[in-house]
Design an enzyme around this catalytic site. Sequence first.
Site, PDB file in Angstrom:
ATOM      1  N   GLY A  75       0.779  -1.226   0.033  1.00 52.54           N
ATOM      2  CA  GLY A  75      -0.022   0.152   0.160  1.00 52.54           C
ATOM      3  C   GLY A  75       0.912   1.162  -0.180  1.00 52.54           C
ATOM      4  O   GLY A  75       2.020   1.085   0.063  1.00 52.54           O
TER       5      GLY A  75
ATOM      6  N   ARG B 259       3.882  14.069  -7.407  1.00 54.01           N
ATOM      7  CA  ARG B 259       3.729  13.221  -8.620  1.00 54.01           C
ATOM      8  C   ARG B 259       2.628  13.309  -9.310  1.00 54.01           C
ATOM      9  O   ARG B 259       1.299  13.323  -8.653  1.00 54.01           O
ATOM     10  CB  ARG B 259       4.126  11.657  -8.473  1.00 54.01           C
ATOM     11  CG  ARG B 259       4.067  10.727  -9.285  1.00 54.01           C
ATOM     12  CD  ARG B 259       4.826   9.441  -9.171  1.00 54.01           C
ATOM     13  NE  ARG B 259       4.200   8.816  -8.209  1.00 54.01           N
ATOM     14  CZ  ARG B 259       4.743   7.579  -7.822  1.00 54.01           C
ATOM     15  NH1 ARG B 259       5.806   7.062  -8.313  1.00 54.01           N
ATOM     16  NH2 ARG B 259       4.046   6.751  -6.882  1.00 54.01           N
TER      17      ARG B 259
ATOM     18  N   ARG C  45      -2.001  -0.165 -10.142  1.00 60.08           N
ATOM     19  CA  ARG C  45      -0.824  -1.135 -10.650  1.00 60.08           C
ATOM     20  C   ARG C  45      -1.347  -2.487 -10.748  1.00 60.08           C
ATOM     21  O   ARG C  45      -2.399  -2.836 -10.478  1.00 60.08           O
ATOM     22  CB  ARG C  45       0.023  -0.976  -9.285  1.00 60.08           C
ATOM     23  CG  ARG C  45       0.511   0.406  -8.674  1.00 60.08           C
ATOM     24  CD  ARG C  45       0.700   0.532  -7.539  1.00 60.08           C
ATOM     25  NE  ARG C  45       0.925   1.768  -7.140  1.00 60.08           N
ATOM     26  CZ  ARG C  45       1.932   2.442  -6.914  1.00 60.08           C
ATOM     27  NH1 ARG C  45       3.264   1.807  -7.186  1.00 60.08           N
ATOM     28  NH2 ARG C  45       2.156   3.737  -6.382  1.00 60.08           N
TER      29      ARG C  45
ATOM     30  N   GLY D 290       2.760   3.442   1.551  1.00 61.83           N
ATOM     31  CA  GLY D 290       3.399   3.683   2.509  1.00 61.83           C
ATOM     32  C   GLY D 290       4.150   4.764   2.810  1.00 61.83           C
ATOM     33  O   GLY D 290       4.390   5.466   4.010  1.00 61.83           O
TER      34      GLY D 290
ATOM     35  N   ASP E 104       3.994  -4.251  -8.277  1.00 58.06           N
ATOM     36  CA  ASP E 104       3.421  -2.991  -7.733  1.00 58.06           C
ATOM     37  C   ASP E 104       4.055  -1.956  -8.253  1.00 58.06           C
ATOM     38  O   ASP E 104       3.476  -0.758  -8.087  1.00 58.06           O
ATOM     39  CB  ASP E 104       3.674  -3.063  -5.950  1.00 58.06           C
ATOM     40  CG  ASP E 104       5.290  -3.284  -5.696  1.00 58.06           C
ATOM     41  OD1 ASP E 104       5.522  -4.474  -6.052  1.00 58.06           O
ATOM     42  OD2 ASP E 104       5.821  -2.280  -5.123  1.00 58.06           O
ATOM     43  N   ASN E 105       5.017  -1.912  -9.050  1.00 56.10           N
ATOM     44  CA  ASN E 105       5.399  -0.831  -9.923  1.00 56.10           C
ATOM     45  C   ASN E 105       5.246  -0.799 -11.326  1.00 56.10           C
ATOM     46  O   ASN E 105       5.925  -0.254 -12.149  1.00 56.10           O
ATOM     47  CB  ASN E 105       7.131  -0.933  -9.512  1.00 56.10           C
ATOM     48  CG  ASN E 105       7.613  -0.743  -8.194  1.00 56.10           C
ATOM     49  OD1 ASN E 105       6.658   0.005  -7.321  1.00 56.10           O
ATOM     50  ND2 ASN E 105       8.869  -1.039  -7.771  1.00 56.10           N
TER      51      ASN E 105
ATOM     52  N   ASP F 187       7.215   4.888 -10.579  1.00 60.40           N
ATOM     53  CA  ASP F 187       8.164   4.466  -9.406  1.00 60.40           C
ATOM     54  C   ASP F 187       9.423   4.385  -9.765  1.00 60.40           C
ATOM     55  O   ASP F 187       9.876   3.241  -9.842  1.00 60.40           O
ATOM     56  CB  ASP F 187       7.720   2.829  -8.995  1.00 60.40           C
ATOM     57  CG  ASP F 187       6.386   3.324  -7.731  1.00 60.40           C
ATOM     58  OD1 ASP F 187       6.096   4.450  -7.512  1.00 60.40           O
ATOM     59  OD2 ASP F 187       6.195   2.245  -6.884  1.00 60.40           O
TER      60      ASP F 187
ATOM     61  N   ASP G 233       9.388   4.956   7.507  1.00 61.60           N
ATOM     62  CA  ASP G 233       9.058   6.021   8.196  1.00 61.60           C
ATOM     63  C   ASP G 233       8.041   7.098   7.301  1.00 61.60           C
ATOM     64  O   ASP G 233       7.918   8.260   7.703  1.00 61.60           O
ATOM     65  CB  ASP G 233      10.275   6.982   8.761  1.00 61.60           C
ATOM     66  CG  ASP G 233      11.287   6.971   7.441  1.00 61.60           C
ATOM     67  OD1 ASP G 233      10.647   6.866   6.238  1.00 61.60           O
ATOM     68  OD2 ASP G 233      12.088   7.577   7.546  1.00 61.60           O
ATOM     69  N   GLY G 234       7.705   6.517   6.202  1.00 58.24           N
ATOM     70  CA  GLY G 234       6.969   7.249   5.413  1.00 58.24           C
ATOM     71  C   GLY G 234       7.427   8.447   4.673  1.00 58.24           C
ATOM     72  O   GLY G 234       6.896   9.194   4.103  1.00 58.24           O
TER      73      GLY G 234
HETATM   74  P1  AMP Z   1       9.177   0.951  -3.554  1.00 56.77           P
HETATM   75  O1  AMP Z   1      10.210   0.023  -3.581  1.00 56.77           O
HETATM   76  O2  AMP Z   1       9.517   2.250  -3.432  1.00 56.77           O
HETATM   77  O3  AMP Z   1       8.124   0.674  -4.819  1.00 56.77           O
HETATM   78  O4  AMP Z   1       8.064   0.702  -2.094  1.00 56.77           O
HETATM   79  C1  AMP Z   1       7.795  -0.540  -2.123  1.00 56.77           C
HETATM   80  C2  AMP Z   1       6.602  -0.617  -0.702  1.00 56.77           C
HETATM   81  O5  AMP Z   1       7.398   0.027   0.212  1.00 56.77           O
HETATM   82  C3  AMP Z   1       5.512   0.469  -1.315  1.00 56.77           C
HETATM   83  O6  AMP Z   1       4.476   0.147  -0.803  1.00 56.77           O
HETATM   84  C4  AMP Z   1       6.072   1.625  -0.567  1.00 56.77           C
HETATM   85  O7  AMP Z   1       4.710   2.398  -0.004  1.00 56.77           O
HETATM   86  C5  AMP Z   1       6.777   1.207   0.659  1.00 56.77           C
HETATM   87  N1  AMP Z   1       7.916   1.899   1.112  1.00 56.77           N
HETATM   88  C6  AMP Z   1       9.059   2.408   0.717  1.00 56.77           C
HETATM   89  N2  AMP Z   1       9.716   3.307   1.411  1.00 56.77           N
HETATM   90  C7  AMP Z   1       8.959   3.474   2.562  1.00 56.77           C
HETATM   91  C8  AMP Z   1       9.205   4.126   3.734  1.00 56.77           C
HETATM   92  N3  AMP Z   1      10.150   4.889   3.819  1.00 56.77           N
HETATM   93  N4  AMP Z   1       8.404   4.234   4.583  1.00 56.77           N
HETATM   94  C9  AMP Z   1       6.920   3.482   4.471  1.00 56.77           C
HETATM   95  N5  AMP Z   1       6.690   2.545   3.338  1.00 56.77           N
HETATM   96  C10 AMP Z   1       7.792   2.888   2.444  1.00 56.77           C
HETATM   97 MG    MG Z   2       6.641   1.282  -5.673  1.00 61.08          MG
END
Ligand code: AMP
Ligand code: MG
Length: 483
Positions: free
Chosen positions: A86, A172, A179, A88, A248-249, A258, A121-122
């Site tokens: 989701g 963005r 996705r 995050g 998911d990307n 992404d 940490d979002g």
């Molecule tokens: P990504 O590899 O950037 O596509 O992220 C994969 C998943 O991890 C997605 O669901 C993102 O929302 C979550 N995510 C990535 N970085 C963070 C973060 N710093 N804090 C919380 N969720 C994250």
């Molecule tokens: Mg992603």
Amino acid sequence: MNGWNFQNSYSSLPAHFYQRALPTPVRDPRMVFFNASLADALGFSPEPSSPAILASHFAGNSIFNGSEPIAQAYAGHQFAHFTMLGDGRAILLGEHLTPSGERFDVQLKGSGPTPYSRRGDGRAALGPMIRELIISEGMHALGIPTTRSLAVVSTGEPVYRDHSLQGAILTRIARSHIRVGTFQFAAATQRDDGLKKLADYTIDRHYPECISATTRYRDFLNAVIDRQAKLVSQWMMVGFIHGVMNTDNMSICGETIDYGPCAFMDQYHPDTVFSSIDHHGRYAYGNQPVIAQWNLARFSETLLPLLSEDRGAALTIAKEAIDRFPASFLGYWLQGMRSKLGLETENPGDLDLSNRLLSLMLKHEADYTYTFRTLSNGGSTDSPLFTDAEFIKWKQDWNQRLAEEGSTLESAQVRMLSLNPAVIPRNHLVEEALLAANESGNLSALEKLLEALKNPYAETEVNVRYREPPTRTDPDYRTFCGT
Ligand code: AMP
Ligand code: MG
């Protein structure tokens, strides 16, 4: 503040597809970059306001009028392992309707924790958000479907990765954030008729040509496969490596999305990988078509209940659709290669002609972009490729092929100059801009690079240094997800 024409159609989906979530305010938001031409194109027109007010909104400290922020749920295969995910670290502010009626998601990335943050940490760091800005805007200028970057705001707060980094938030713009993983989420949850509702919503939003057909879900599957085949062929044409093609990307509407450890290849090699986490080369340059097909197979599995009430019949439909991917991809790829070589007609020998050139580039470690550009402008390079007898023979065959279709080399080169870019976001240029922004807050390298990338086919005095390949490509160059 307003300026957006927000709607929130995604909230019409069953409640488990999203959660209401607000951005977490940050200490000291400052605008690092605002994409005024994109704002204009979208018809985003805020009332006259100070840069500080604008920065505060694009940091999520203040919420735009009409926004009903949500975080979207999805799932995904990450390096082939299935996980529930989701947003995050992202929040969808709303869907903006442009004056001409186009719909775009406006999303903040790095805006603080959401119910989907798991242990994260979002937040996002400045470097990766600038990287996404540079590469997405570069892709757009190259004519490749992509999400766009409207703003980057620094937060004035540190984010902690292996060391402390400056925090930032990217705004963005996407045709949507639906996705392959969103469909996997719907299929995995099996609640409230969610799969059918998501499919109907997506068809309505992105594939309206499929709406009325009795075979609408089959048509939808085929159309998604077709757009991905085309998209990945476009990546291949410019030497783009996404780096983390998890399901998911992969965006259902066919946009590149992404940008994490993505990068452009300098020297041609199908095995090129830059991502620090891709130890086995799963997402290497040359693997991207196969991975796209793998992801689409996961997508087709989610649609099985909609393809037919009979499981066996549904599987047959899905399999037939997926099996067509390689031919569809090859068709786009070959068309792309023909264009890169200035060819206007089709000839059975074109695959061989293209592959012979690529093998010679591989043998001589030739720069991918520079080689095609040099063929287009009739220049020369000091690469041993250009003096190889086999290459000279290849060039004769290519010229012969042009002559057979009634083209002169000169007329072909005119076409080639508008298809083979001179300027791409090369790693050494991206790093230079990131370093200056990160270490001294100096944005001039970033601004100049973004300016050069706007006209990828131009050869001017100003863009000379942006056209040159690096003097020595660093074989150990690595990119990071920056999460
Ligand atoms: P990504 O590899 O950037 O596509 O992220 C994969 C998943 O991890 C997605 O669901 C993102 O929302 C979550 N995510 C990535 N970085 C963070 C973060 N710093 N804090 C919380 N969720 C994250
Ligand atoms: Mg992603």
